[in-house]
Design an enzyme around this catalytic site. Structure first.
Site, PDB file in Angstrom:
ATOM      1  N   HIS A   1       0.817  -1.215   0.000  1.00 50.58           N
ATOM      2  CA  HIS A   1       0.000   0.000   0.000  1.00 50.58           C
ATOM      3  C   HIS A   1       0.855   1.271   0.000  1.00 50.58           C
ATOM      4  O   HIS A   1       0.354   2.334  -0.320  1.00 50.58           O
ATOM      5  CB  HIS A   1      -0.958   0.006   1.202  1.00 50.58           C
TER       6      HIS A   1
ATOM      7  N   ASP B   1      -0.175  -7.594   1.412  1.00 51.80           N
ATOM      8  CA  ASP B   1       0.322  -6.223   1.510  1.00 51.80           C
ATOM      9  C   ASP B   1       1.846  -6.177   1.475  1.00 51.80           C
ATOM     10  O   ASP B   1       2.485  -5.461   2.241  1.00 51.80           O
ATOM     11  CB  ASP B   1      -0.215  -5.534   2.769  1.00 51.80           C
TER      12      ASP B   1
ATOM     13  N   SER C   1       6.158   1.027   8.402  1.00 50.04           N
ATOM     14  CA  SER C   1       5.647  -0.212   7.823  1.00 50.04           C
ATOM     15  C   SER C   1       6.705  -0.860   6.955  1.00 50.04           C
ATOM     16  O   SER C   1       7.358  -0.198   6.153  1.00 50.04           O
ATOM     17  CB  SER C   1       4.404   0.052   6.964  1.00 50.04           C
TER      18      SER C   1
END
Length: 155
Positions: free
Chosen positions: A3, A32, A109
């Site tokens: 993402h 992801d 992330s």
């Protein structure tokens, strides 16, 4: 994390401070995950995968990420729970996460979670603010096979 790389210019800063452009070579939206490639012209150190299945509640971990000001950060803590499912939006639920009290920063992330031996046992995915200040990571045993097969699993 997939993402984060959709439609943006990506670069990697190396240990010597130089910045190299990065190319997305594979994406797995279900997990992801994204695999990036850089052409540094040098041999780079490679992190060792650890076995997240060997982790127990209370195991010491270090989460490495990047603060909003683009400075690297490392926080230490412990695994506080295993096999957690976390819904981050109606479109995205992470399954089988490691829960830890090692704080991860927004923007971290995809950063590694290391065990006491320095092996990668997870990838930072999300945090929950509030009194518990919990952070979550994808377990390495779930990530590794997916990443190794991504070039044939794009999409």
């Amino acid at each position: 994390m997939a993402h984060l790389v959709d439609g943006v210019a990506i670069s990697a800063t190396l240990a010597d401070g130089t910045t190299q452009p990065a190319t997305v070579i594979a994406v797995d939206k279900e997990h992801d995950l994204a695999v990036l490639k850089i052409d540094s012209g040098n041999d780079l150190s490679v992190a060792t995968w650890g076995q997240s299945q060997l982790l127990q509640s209370g195991a010491a971990v270090t989460a490495i990420g990047q603060r909003a000001d683009r400075q690297l950060s490392a926080t230490t803590g412990a695994i506080t729970a295993l096999n957690r499912d976390v819904e981050v939006s109606p479109e995205m639920t992470y399954r089988n996460l490691l829960q830890m009290d090692a704080e991860i920063r927004r923007g971290s992330s995809g950063g590694p979670v290391l065990n006491s031996a320095g092996d990668v046992v997870g990838l930072c995915v999300t945090l929950r603010a509030g009194p518990a200040n919990l952070s979550f990571a994808l377990p390495s045993d779930d990530v590794r096979p997916t990443v190794l097969h991504l070039p044939t699993r794009i999409g």
